[in-house]
Design an enzyme around this catalytic site. Sequence first.
Site, PDB file in Angstrom:
ATOM      1  N   LYS A 104      -3.519  -0.850  -3.985  1.00 18.74           N
ATOM      2  CA  LYS A 104      -3.026   0.019  -2.911  1.00 18.74           C
ATOM      3  C   LYS A 104      -3.434   1.478  -3.126  1.00 18.74           C
ATOM      4  O   LYS A 104      -3.501   2.241  -2.178  1.00 18.74           O
ATOM      5  CB  LYS A 104      -1.518  -0.124  -2.770  1.00 18.74           C
ATOM      6  CG  LYS A 104      -1.171  -1.499  -2.214  1.00 18.74           C
ATOM      7  CD  LYS A 104       0.260  -1.631  -1.792  1.00 18.74           C
ATOM      8  CE  LYS A 104       0.484  -2.955  -1.087  1.00 18.74           C
ATOM      9  NZ  LYS A 104       0.218  -4.138  -1.932  1.00 18.74           N
TER      10      LYS A 104
HETATM   11  C1  LIG Z   1      -0.137  -5.424  -1.580  1.00 10.00           C
HETATM   12  C2  LIG Z   1      -0.744  -6.334  -2.585  1.00 10.00           C
HETATM   13  C3  LIG Z   1      -1.410  -7.536  -2.223  1.00 10.00           C
HETATM   14  C4  LIG Z   1      -1.499  -8.012  -0.779  1.00 10.00           C
HETATM   15  O1  LIG Z   1      -2.368  -7.249   0.019  1.00 10.00           O
HETATM   16  P1  LIG Z   1      -2.253  -7.248   1.610  1.00 10.00           P
HETATM   17  O2  LIG Z   1      -3.143  -6.174   2.083  1.00 10.00           O
HETATM   18  O3  LIG Z   1      -0.800  -6.996   1.911  1.00 10.00           O
HETATM   19  O4  LIG Z   1      -2.686  -8.610   2.098  1.00 10.00           O
HETATM   20  C5  LIG Z   1      -1.984  -8.295  -3.221  1.00 10.00           C
HETATM   21  N1  LIG Z   1      -1.878  -7.946  -4.533  1.00 10.00           N
HETATM   22  C6  LIG Z   1      -1.248  -6.814  -4.922  1.00 10.00           C
HETATM   23  C7  LIG Z   1      -1.155  -6.504  -6.375  1.00 10.00           C
HETATM   24  C8  LIG Z   1      -0.664  -5.962  -3.976  1.00 10.00           C
HETATM   25  O5  LIG Z   1      -0.019  -4.847  -4.379  1.00 10.00           O
END
Ligand SMILES: *Cc1c(COP(=O)(O)O)cnc(C)c1O
Length: 458
Positions: free
Chosen positions: A110
């Site tokens: 993120k």
């Molecule tokens: C948010 C997140 C995901 C999922 O990603 P999306 O964009 O919501 O599909 C997968 N792995 C981690 C570690 C995350 O923080």
Amino acid sequence: MRYISTRGGVDGISFCDAVLMGLASDGGLLVPAQIPSLRDELAGLQGCTYQEIAYRVMAPFADDLPADDLRSLIQRSYGAFADERIAPLVAVSDQLHIMELFHGPTLAFKDVALQFLGNLFEYMLAKNDATLNLLGATSGDTGSAAIAGVRGKERINIFVMFPEGRTSALQERQMTTVLDDNVHSLAIEGSFDDCQAILKSAFADHDFKEQYHLGAVNSVNWARVLAQTVYYFSAWVQLGCPDRFEVAVPTGNFGNIFAGYIAREMGLPIEHLILATNANDILHRFFTTGQYQRGQVHHSLSPAMDIQIASNFERYLYFMFDRQADKVRGFMQSFADKGVAAVQFNTVNVDGRFKSGSVSDKETRQCIKDFYEQEGYVADPHTAVGIAVARQVRDPTLPLVCLATAHPAKFDEALGALGDGIDIRHEALEALRTSPSARQPWQRMRKRSKLSLQPTTD
Ligand SMILES: *Cc1c(COP(=O)(O)O)cnc(C)c1O
């Protein structure tokens, strides 16, 4: 570039306005009116840095930003990454590569989007001489990445609510040890749903929202999707520009994989996007049956993917329905009313280039163990979901990129399977154990004294 809402009620707004709007004012999501092609410029990406690729991918979508400003936003956003390649590709075996998206400040993917969004907000607020109070609710990962994106920034305060005692201790410390004056982590006595209820009622009060310039940190902001599109291009360049390749994406809210869909629509030769879910498999069920049906949330080893409603999925629906906003509205209305909506695949524009799968916690643990024993690579549980599904459905003749979305030290409870003697600690997380936290009494006191202007003496 013009932005429009998937529900047809917003049209003709610019990139900057789309970013400031977040969720479209008609309840839909904002999408670009056209997807620009980069086909003729793909070859020219060879040898470019991540930042240069980011510029070339993002510029056509953000044409209301002066080129130099966009370049400097990109430079600043990726300056905080520990690896100069930003998202390095690691060759594990001949045809299997891991793209590490966890070299940002909070060690999860993120950061790639939220570092950029934080700088973009700051830039736009300065231009408009405005301020912003970001309010968010988090069950773990998003809160710390959002905080890291805006800490210390002028004109922005951030308030993140988390359910007391229900995030991991580490996740809590990733929020409460950030002591910048503009950062406020709020422990709520209750569940994540309680935090979300507070959030909803604050946003539903329009006077309050206006008066305090309230903004949201959520996964539907278009700038987040756009920033994520970049690493698909970088993966292809680091692979040596193959004719075709596959990418496996551990999926929750459909933001990450939707960015891959945009990259492919721009002309990147992604043969298949492999959508991988844990037991929360609503999206896998959709891609195999056409039915989008809500179920119970299951708690899994990959908590950032424990969702039942994928907030970015509506963007894909819009393209699947050939941009007919009335069809999107009907689908979402049915889902809101009945908890289920469905499409007949032969009547919509599904191109067959998504593959999907779902794995249990047991399979995830097994995958972490096997992958370590066979390839010597320690995958975090989210990443392992992607690898496990990819191993079931991939085309072994094509190069495969598995996106690694978190550093394994962040979710270490799943790593017990690996046995003793494996050290995956990360120094940034170790430092957190001893950093002063806003939850320590003296620290709370300090914060309180600042807010009330009542100096305390003890
Ligand atoms: C948010 C997140 C995901 C999922 O990603 P999306 O964009 O919501 O599909 C997968 N792995 C981690 C570690 C995350 O923080």
